[in-house]
Design a protein around this motif. Structure first.
Motif, PDB file in Angstrom:
ATOM      1  N   THR A  22      52.232  35.620  24.496  1.00  0.00           N
ATOM      2  CA  THR A  22      52.987  35.194  25.676  1.00  0.00           C
ATOM      3  C   THR A  22      54.441  35.622  25.574  1.00  0.00           C
ATOM      4  OG1 THR A  22      51.535  33.260  25.830  1.00  0.00           O
ATOM      5  CG2 THR A  22      53.543  33.221  27.132  1.00  0.00           C
ATOM      6  N   ARG A  45      52.561  33.549  35.025  1.00  0.00           N
ATOM      7  CA  ARG A  45      51.151  33.514  35.414  1.00  0.00           C
ATOM      8  C   ARG A  45      50.482  34.863  35.187  1.00  0.00           C
ATOM      9  NH1 ARG A  45      50.297  29.367  39.285  1.00  0.00           N
ATOM     10  NH2 ARG A  45      48.182  30.192  39.537  1.00  0.00           N
ATOM     11  N   ALA A  48      48.308  35.699  32.068  1.00  0.00           N
ATOM     12  CA  ALA A  48      46.947  35.148  31.964  1.00  0.00           C
ATOM     13  C   ALA A  48      45.916  36.222  31.653  1.00  0.00           C
ATOM     14  CB  ALA A  48      46.569  34.434  33.261  1.00  0.00           C
ATOM     15  N   TRP A  49      46.176  37.479  32.056  1.00  0.00           N
ATOM     16  CA  TRP A  49      45.171  38.529  31.845  1.00  0.00           C
ATOM     17  C   TRP A  49      44.926  38.794  30.368  1.00  0.00           C
ATOM     18  CZ3 TRP A  49      46.070  43.294  29.467  1.00  0.00           C
ATOM     19  CH2 TRP A  49      47.409  43.591  29.182  1.00  0.00           C
ATOM     20  N   LEU A  52      44.350  34.189  28.590  1.00  0.00           N
ATOM     21  CA  LEU A  52      43.110  33.453  28.846  1.00  0.00           C
ATOM     22  C   LEU A  52      41.903  34.025  28.110  1.00  0.00           C
ATOM     23  CD1 LEU A  52      43.337  32.390  32.598  1.00  0.00           C
ATOM     24  CD2 LEU A  52      44.126  31.228  30.544  1.00  0.00           C
ATOM     25  N   ALA A  55      42.178  32.692  24.576  1.00  0.00           N
ATOM     26  CA  ALA A  55      41.874  31.259  24.526  1.00  0.00           C
ATOM     27  C   ALA A  55      40.383  31.012  24.704  1.00  0.00           C
ATOM     28  CB  ALA A  55      42.664  30.524  25.603  1.00  0.00           C
ATOM     29  N   LEU A  56      39.755  31.749  25.606  1.00  0.00           N
ATOM     30  CA  LEU A  56      38.316  31.584  25.836  1.00  0.00           C
ATOM     31  C   LEU A  56      37.514  31.958  24.596  1.00  0.00           C
ATOM     32  CD1 LEU A  56      36.002  31.011  27.865  1.00  0.00           C
ATOM     33  CD2 LEU A  56      36.032  33.456  28.402  1.00  0.00           C
ATOM     34  N   ALA A 133      45.385  26.109  34.026  1.00  0.00           N
ATOM     35  CA  ALA A 133      44.422  27.197  33.882  1.00  0.00           C
ATOM     36  C   ALA A 133      44.106  27.455  32.422  1.00  0.00           C
ATOM     37  CB  ALA A 133      44.967  28.462  34.547  1.00  0.00           C
ATOM     38  N   VAL A 134      45.117  27.427  31.568  1.00  0.00           N
ATOM     39  CA  VAL A 134      44.886  27.626  30.126  1.00  0.00           C
ATOM     40  C   VAL A 134      44.011  26.517  29.570  1.00  0.00           C
ATOM     41  CG1 VAL A 134      46.010  27.780  27.876  1.00  0.00           C
ATOM     42  CG2 VAL A 134      47.066  28.869  29.864  1.00  0.00           C
ATOM     43  N   VAL A 137      40.289  26.860  30.890  1.00  0.00           N
ATOM     44  CA  VAL A 137      39.538  27.950  30.258  1.00  0.00           C
ATOM     45  C   VAL A 137      39.183  27.585  28.822  1.00  0.00           C
ATOM     46  CG1 VAL A 137      39.731  30.326  29.434  1.00  0.00           C
ATOM     47  CG2 VAL A 137      40.423  29.748  31.763  1.00  0.00           C
ATOM     48  N   PRO A 185      43.834  33.303  38.104  1.00  0.00           N
ATOM     49  CA  PRO A 185      44.998  32.568  37.593  1.00  0.00           C
ATOM     50  C   PRO A 185      46.322  33.252  37.883  1.00  0.00           C
ATOM     51  CG  PRO A 185      43.876  33.702  35.806  1.00  0.00           C
ATOM     52  CD  PRO A 185      43.009  33.881  37.020  1.00  0.00           C
ATOM     53  N   PHE A 208      40.920  24.823  39.118  1.00  0.00           N
ATOM     54  CA  PHE A 208      40.983  24.774  37.654  1.00  0.00           C
ATOM     55  C   PHE A 208      40.639  23.386  37.118  1.00  0.00           C
ATOM     56  CE2 PHE A 208      43.763  28.575  38.221  1.00  0.00           C
ATOM     57  CZ  PHE A 208      42.944  29.458  37.537  1.00  0.00           C
TER      58      PHE A 208
END
Length: 436
Positions: A22, A45, A48-49, A52, A55-56, A133-134, A137, A185, A208
């Motif tokens: 980030t 935001r 996020a690409w 996320l 994180a997933l 969103a974080v 996910v 997101p 979300f």
């Protein structure tokens, strides 16, 4: 139990990786957001690409550890309910992901606070939806990991989400695709002169939140039927969010584009969102106005124009009805500690925009010729070093300097008129025609 989970899980590694990613991707875009709240939300935001998918993947891997370790039956035999037993895993993984992004966001907020002069008051909502969103996910990943404990599930999930977000990253917020605006997101493309309608953030928040509920239900589900029913909140969230989302998510921010001017005759103005740069602009702008004072029909006012770098406002080039106003777009320059406004750069920008409308020229030979004329005129009037000019610009400079003063300034005025109406100012300088 939470402390033990934090020690034996991948929570610390996830925190460090997400915080680093980030920070790196926000810093790469610092010129766009460091002085305004709306671009900060868009850039935050936009991370996020990459954030996320990581994180997933981490959550899927963590969620499937019991099955991979073949201890599911052992844990199931304990008297504690499944939800209570899994709560520490929820807290450490989701907490690590959210805190990593929030920590970097805190740094970015400090940077913007030192430079921003305008806020519509809507940026916290956009930021909170990004953090939601974080979290959603991450929770979804835990549920997927328990449902599909295969080692390949984590990388496959990360790659699929990365591809989906990468393909969908750039889209026009004024389009009517409310479904994409809701489920993705990233925000539609915006800048400091436009704002995201709060209703879009509300719609995304609904989606979300529903996705997070689906993740929780997947995590505690023990049967295939329960996992199928767990998808219901996500489906409902998509439907409700799409209904709530506006058809055009990005609208002009009239207050951000309002002008703030110097007290003396309002000759030098900037937009409200850049009002702290007015002292930096006054010196270069006044110098340009002074040297153009002898030019017939010369500029009497310098004004920042609220044109978007990213969005087409539909204003045609060369439509300057009032040639006495120099319209500029202020450039960013990075420096340690944030944003500064370089006086030499501002002087060059104002001088060039006093002669040509840069939107008329797109880099072809016509545009190159216009730049030669602008450079020659600026160097002559500002008494700059002629040895730095290109050969063609130097030729135009020499021609202007050689002609009598009573002819020089009227010719500069004609060249300026041609440059501001998409003509050929170099032809005027060279006395090769009217320039249109």
């Amino acid at each position: 139990m939470v402390r033990l989970e934090a020690k034996r899980s991948i929570a610390l590694a996830l925190f460090l990786v997400l915080a680093t990613l980030t920070r790196v991707f926000l810093w790469m875009d610092v010129q766009q957001w460091a002085a305004s709240w709306a671009p900060l939300v868009y850039s935050m935001r936009g991370t996020a690409w990459i954030v996320l998918p990581v994180a997933l993947a981490a959550a899927i891997w963590h969620g499937g550890r019991e099955q991979r370790g073949e201890v599911s039956e052992l844990f199931a035999a304990t008297p504690r309910p499944r939800s209570v037993r899994l709560l520490p895993a929820f807290l450490v993984i989701v907490g690590a992901a959210v805190l990593a992004v929030a920590a970097v966001l805190g740094w970015a907020v400090v940077v913007v606070t030192g430079h921003a002069t305008y806020s519509a008051g809507e940026w916290p909502l956009g930021v909170l939806v990004g953090l939601l969103a974080v979290a959603s996910v991450a929770v979804l990943g835990l549920g997927v990991g328990r449902a599909v404990p295969a080692p390949a599930a984590a990388p496959v999930g990360a790659v699929l989400l990365f591809l989906i977000l990468t393909v969908s990253q750039m889209r026009d917020g004024r389009s009517a695709n409310r479904l994409l605006d809701t489920v993705l997101p990233m925000l539609p493309v915006t800048d400091e002169f436009h704002r995201v309608l709060p209703l879009l953030s509300v719609a995304q928040g609904v989606w979300f939140a529903a996705l997070g509920i689906t993740g929780v239900l997947l995590t505690v589900a023990a049967t295939a039927r329960a996992r199928a029913l767990a998808l219901a909140p996500a489906v409902a969230g998509v439907a409700v969010g799409t209904l709530l989302a506006p058809s055009g998510a990005i609208v002009p921010d009239r207050q951000a584009a309002a002008l703030v001017c110097t007290p003396a005759e309002s000759r030098i103005c900037v937009t409200k969102v850049h009002s702290n740069t007015l002292p930096d602009l006054v010196g270069p702008a006044q110098k340009v106005l002074d040297v153009f004072a002898k030019v017939p029909g010369g500029p009497k006012r310098v004004q920042e124009e609220a044109l978007s770098h990213l969005l087409d406002d539909g204003k045609p080039a060369g439509d300057s009805a009032d040639l006495t106003t120099v319209r500029v777009q202020l450039p960013y320059r990075t420096q340690e500690g944030g944003i500064r406004w370089d006086p030499d750069t501002l002087l060059a920008v104002v001088a060039r925009n006093a002669t040509i409308d840069i939107r008329c020229y797109t880099g072809d030979q016509e545009g190159i010729n216009a730049s030669y004329a602008a450079d020659a005129i600026a160097t002559l009037l500002l008494d700059g070093p002629a040895d730095r000019l290109s050969p063609d610009a130097r030729k135009a400079y020499d021609i202007l300097r050689a002609i009598p003063v009573e002819e020089r300034y009227p010719r500069i005025g004609e060249a300026r008129k041609a440059g501001l109406t998409c003509g050929d100012p170099l032809a005027v300088v060279m006395d090769q025609g009217a320039g249109r």
